[in-house]
Design an enzyme around this catalytic site. Structure first.
Site: not given
Length: 462
Positions: A15, A161, A369, A422-423, A429, A431
């Site tokens: 990322q 995850e 996170e 962000s994938w 988007k 963060y």
């Protein structure tokens, strides 16, 4: 281990690093996917991303100036072993040595994740996480990293995850291999958990002075009604999202109710070998990393086939799920959502931490996170993001309140250190605590939230 509370931020290799084909790095499944016609939602790549590979010193210095004492990042498997197995790439090793040394120079604790979605393409082509051999390859890769960096890295995380990764890859179908099959999802997830346990066992055998955990996206599962049917839906969703990961890495075995659900669904579980039980039992974690963003609201399953959707376009719709014979997603129309439909509900982290304390009373937690994506605007040289400050403030206050109730929380890391890829949400988007101008040589500008976080850390007293 040092008892200082870890205040920091987090990234992941694909990322933010960029340098996708530099210095001997091999191809990952994400490199290939992003360059394919399947990448059609937001058709951009992580080829350059935030260019952290070349700008890590600037980024780490900015973290230190922001009062942060911890940085969670992931290692790109393909920088270390370009083909996933076999020959080691010294230039990749050297990069992470430099990154770790720079962290320590600025008195920032490195927290290292071994796997954060980016699988070597060579392993992906052989079935990826559905292939048991990938667990052995991961164990070998982990061993190389432990031997190289284990003298200075005191916090390791095996897998990021297992739930969300396999949910997107094998159920929603928006991540490679882009399939929609819950039975394949459970197969891949089992091997992710097995790989984690193998890596933990390897770490212990090496006798290194540190701690090793796994990162789980976990949720407070809630319902808008208190009835037997709604409560059963909550139990099912807890198994589906949380306990199918957390019980395995904390206690070393799958919950019996979860296995029963798979059997009643007709899932083939022949890949669950009897001899794996000992690996799981001995490969339990020292701490649980928790990626906490929101709660999950559920209602009883009514009818229809399984379907899962996610909002990757920022149009305001929330994620949807009907899991046949398990549960359905519900929605609270009274709560605020971000443009990607994520509910803003800070109390969820308090509720979650108390649930984790009840289930796993002796396992410390690090919030690995927490953050919010939004359309940030660069105006007159500034980025004002009061929505992010409100979000972080609410979650931190609830986390600290849970600490007063006896929850053993050791750290808190904002997602993300800087704006990044962000994938399949792409770059819109955002963060980050730091704004990245992707159209202007990736120039960095701290946001209002960066300064708020810096001041909060300065004023925090345990």
């Amino acid at each position: 281990m040092d008892n200082k509370f870890l205040w920091g931020s987090a990234t992941a290799a694909y990322q933010c690093e960029g340098a996708w084909n530099e210095d001997g790095k091999g191809l990952s499944n994400w490199d290939v996917f992003c360059h394919s016609e399947k990448n059609n939602v937001n058709p951009v790549t992580g080829d350059v991303a935030s260019d952290h590979y070349h700008r890590y010193e600037e980024d780490i210095k900015m973290m230190a100036e922001g009062g942060q004492n911890a940085y969670r990042f992931s290692i790109a498997w393909t920088r270390i072993l370009p083909n996933g197995v076999g020959e080691v790439n010294q230039k990749g090793i050297d990069f992470y040595h430099r990154l770790i040394d720079t962290c320590l120079k600025h008195e920032i604790e490195p927290l290292v994740t071994l796997y954060h979605y980016d699988l070597p393409q060579k392993l992906f082509e052989k079935g990826g996480w559905e292939n048991r051999e990938t667990t052995d390859a991961f164990e070998e890769y982990a061993k190389v990293c432990f031997k190289e960096f284990g003298d200075r890295v005191k916090y390791w995380m095996t897998i990021n995850e297992p739930n969300y990764d396999t949910l997107c890859s094998y159920a929603i179908g928006n991540y490679p291999p882009n399939v929609q099959s819950l039975s394949r999802r459970w197969h891949a997830m089992y091997h992710l958990m097995l790989a984690s346990a193998k890596a933990v066992n390897t770490y212990r055998k090496l006798g290194l002075n540190g701690e090793i955990g796994l990162v789980s996206d976990s949720y407070s599962i809630e319902a808008l009604e208190d009835t037997p049917a709604y409560n059963q839906a909550k139990k099912n969703a807890d198994l589906f999202f949380n306990r199918s990961v957390n019980d395995v890495c904390v206690y070393g075995h799958y919950p019996e109710q979860f296995i029963q659900k798979l059997v009643s669904d007709g899932v083939d579980t022949s890949y669950m070998f009897e001899e794996d039980k000992k690996i799981f039992q001995t490969g339990t974690i020292d701490f649980l990393g928790i990626n906490a963003y929101d709660r999950i609201l559920v209602k009883p399953y009514t009818s229809g086939e399984t379907i899962l959707t996610n909002n990757n376009t920022g149009t305001g719709d929330g994620p949807k799920a009907v899991i046949k014979d398990w549960f359905e997603f519900d929605d609270d129309p009274t709560t605020e959502k971000n443009p990607w439909g994520m509910e803003i509900y800070p109390k969820s982290i308090y509720d979650l931490l108390l649930e984790l304390k009840a289930l796993y009373p002796t396992t410390p937690v690090i919030i690995t996170e927490n953050g919010i994506g939004n359309y940030d605007k660069f105006i007159n040289g500034e980025i004002k993001d009061p929505y992010r400050i409100d979000y972080l403030k609410g979650f931190i206050e609830n986390m600290l309140e849970a600490k007063t109730k006896g929850c053993d929380v050791r750290g808190y890391l904002v997602w993300s250190t800087m704006d990044l890829y962000s994938w399949i949400n792409g770059y819109e988007k955002r963060y980050g605590l730091v704004y990245v101008d992707f159209d202007n040589e990736n120039q960095r500008t701290p946001k209002e939230s960066y300064y708020w976080y810096r001041d909060f850390i300065r004023n925090y007293e345990e």
